[in-house]
Design a protein around this motif. Structure first.
Motif, PDB file in Angstrom:
ATOM      1  N   UNK A  45       0.840  -1.200   0.000  1.00 57.01           N
ATOM      2  CA  UNK A  45       0.000   0.000   0.000  1.00 57.01           C
ATOM      3  C   UNK A  45       0.878   1.254   0.000  1.00 57.01           C
ATOM      4  N   UNK A  46       1.295   1.687  -1.213  1.00 55.46           N
ATOM      5  CA  UNK A  46       2.080   2.917  -1.303  1.00 55.46           C
ATOM      6  C   UNK A  46       1.161   4.146  -1.262  1.00 55.46           C
ATOM      7  N   UNK A  63       2.151 -10.106  -6.235  1.00 53.75           N
ATOM      8  CA  UNK A  63       1.935  -9.019  -5.257  1.00 53.75           C
ATOM      9  C   UNK A  63       0.690  -8.214  -5.636  1.00 53.75           C
ATOM     10  N   UNK A  64      -0.125  -7.947  -4.635  1.00 59.02           N
ATOM     11  CA  UNK A  64      -1.364  -7.182  -4.825  1.00 59.02           C
ATOM     12  C   UNK A  64      -1.136  -5.734  -4.402  1.00 59.02           C
ATOM     13  N   UNK A  65      -1.969  -4.832  -4.943  1.00 57.80           N
ATOM     14  CA  UNK A  65      -1.776  -3.408  -4.688  1.00 57.80           C
ATOM     15  C   UNK A  65      -2.988  -2.802  -3.980  1.00 57.80           C
ATOM     16  N   UNK A  94      -7.297  -3.591  -3.675  1.00 51.81           N
ATOM     17  CA  UNK A  94      -7.591  -3.474  -2.247  1.00 51.81           C
ATOM     18  C   UNK A  94      -7.473  -2.015  -1.807  1.00 51.81           C
ATOM     19  N   UNK A  95      -8.081  -1.711  -0.680  1.00 53.89           N
ATOM     20  CA  UNK A  95      -7.916  -0.382  -0.088  1.00 53.89           C
ATOM     21  C   UNK A  95      -7.933  -0.488   1.443  1.00 53.89           C
ATOM     22  N   UNK A 126     -11.436  -4.640  -2.453  1.00 52.18           N
ATOM     23  CA  UNK A 126     -11.446  -5.332  -1.159  1.00 52.18           C
ATOM     24  C   UNK A 126     -11.006  -4.371  -0.049  1.00 52.18           C
ATOM     25  N   UNK A 127     -11.882  -4.083   0.919  1.00 60.48           N
ATOM     26  CA  UNK A 127     -11.463  -3.192   2.002  1.00 60.48           C
ATOM     27  C   UNK A 127     -10.640  -3.958   3.038  1.00 60.48           C
TER      28      UNK A 127
END
Ligand code: PGA
Length: 256
Positions: A45-46, A63-65, A94-95, A126-127
């Motif tokens: 999560x940048x 890797x997911x972001x 995602x967030x 996706x939270x």
């Protein structure tokens, strides 16, 4: 005890650090260091402005972001905010929502977080919903009440089917960035409470499958003990996730 179908997740929250070239470099280093037999989720999560460069760096990797926050509105006159479509366009699946820094520094309420969770679910993002108590709340024995109130508020009006998209992150505020990790026992006990509250809200099958990450001073040196707990399904990592020589070891945790 630990036999469940929940896929662990290790997430790195880079907060307001790095410029885009540095973020891409760190993502590349993490990507290169991924264990060959990776069998769980890894999420980065940048900062918003670094999403594109990191997305490029992790392309065709597992890797997911994630973004670190998101507006609850789809578009319009919301100066300074970033929309669901904009983070998706930058590659996010995602967030992170309701992080304690959003709650305490930017005064986000459970009502606001609830609107964001609903919007994310509606838009297929996706939270990773963060909850957690302050030190004085833990010391005065109010932890469970505080967490229950956050969960009730953040999931208000959300059906079980919708809620099944959500990942919960338990982050005791007193452990974030302080080096004071919750002991595995304290974290486990609190995760059990969160799971039992989710059971009250949505039933046993739901509670058994919801993923609950722990966050707050997770390090390469303590991740194994935390991940050994049956109700800890992963970690949301701040400071240690910025270290190219340490975060890969967090990702490659060992169940001890
Ligand atoms: P920390 O941050 O690992 O630096 O304590 C965790 C977080 O805020 O998500």
């Amino acid at each position: 005890m630990s036999s469940n179908n929940r896929i662990p997740m290790i997430a790195g929250n880079w907060k307001m650090h790095l410029v885009s070239s540095e973020a891409a470099e760190l993502a590349t280093a993490i990507r290169k260091a991924l264990p060959a037999n990776l069998r769980h989720d890894v999420l980065l999560a940048p900062t918003f402005t670094n999403l594109h460069s990191v997305h490029e760096a992790i392309k065709d990797s597992p890797i997911l972001l994630a973004a670190q926050d998101m507006a609850w509105e789809e578009k319009g006159a919301f100066t300074g905010a970033v929309s669901p479509a904009q983070i998706k366009d930058a590659g996010c699946t995602h967030v992170i929502l309701g992080h304690s820094e959003r709650r305490h520094i930017f005064l986000e309420s459970d009502e606001m977080i609830n609107k964001k969770v609903k919007t994310a679910i509606k838009d297929g993002i996706v939270p990773v919903l963060c909850i957690g108590e302050l030190l004085e709340e833990r010391e005065s024995g109010k932890t469970n009440d505080v967490l229950a109130k956050q969960l009730d508020g953040d999931f208000a009006g959300i059906t079980a089917e919708e809620a099944s998209k959500v990942i919960i992150a338990y982050e005791p505020v007193w452990a974030i960035g302080t080096g004071k990790t919750a002991t595995p026992e304290v974290a486990e006990e609190t995760h059990q409470f969160i799971r039992s509250h989710m059971e009250k809200m949505y039933g046993k099958a739901f509670a058994d499958s919801v993923r609950i990450l722990y966050g707050g001073s997770v390090k390469a040196t303590n991740v194994d003990q935390l991940m050994a707990q049956p109700d800890i399904d992963g970690a949301l990592v701040g400071g240690e996730s910025l270290k190219a020589d340490k975060f890969p070891r967090v990702i490659d945790f060992q169940k001890i």
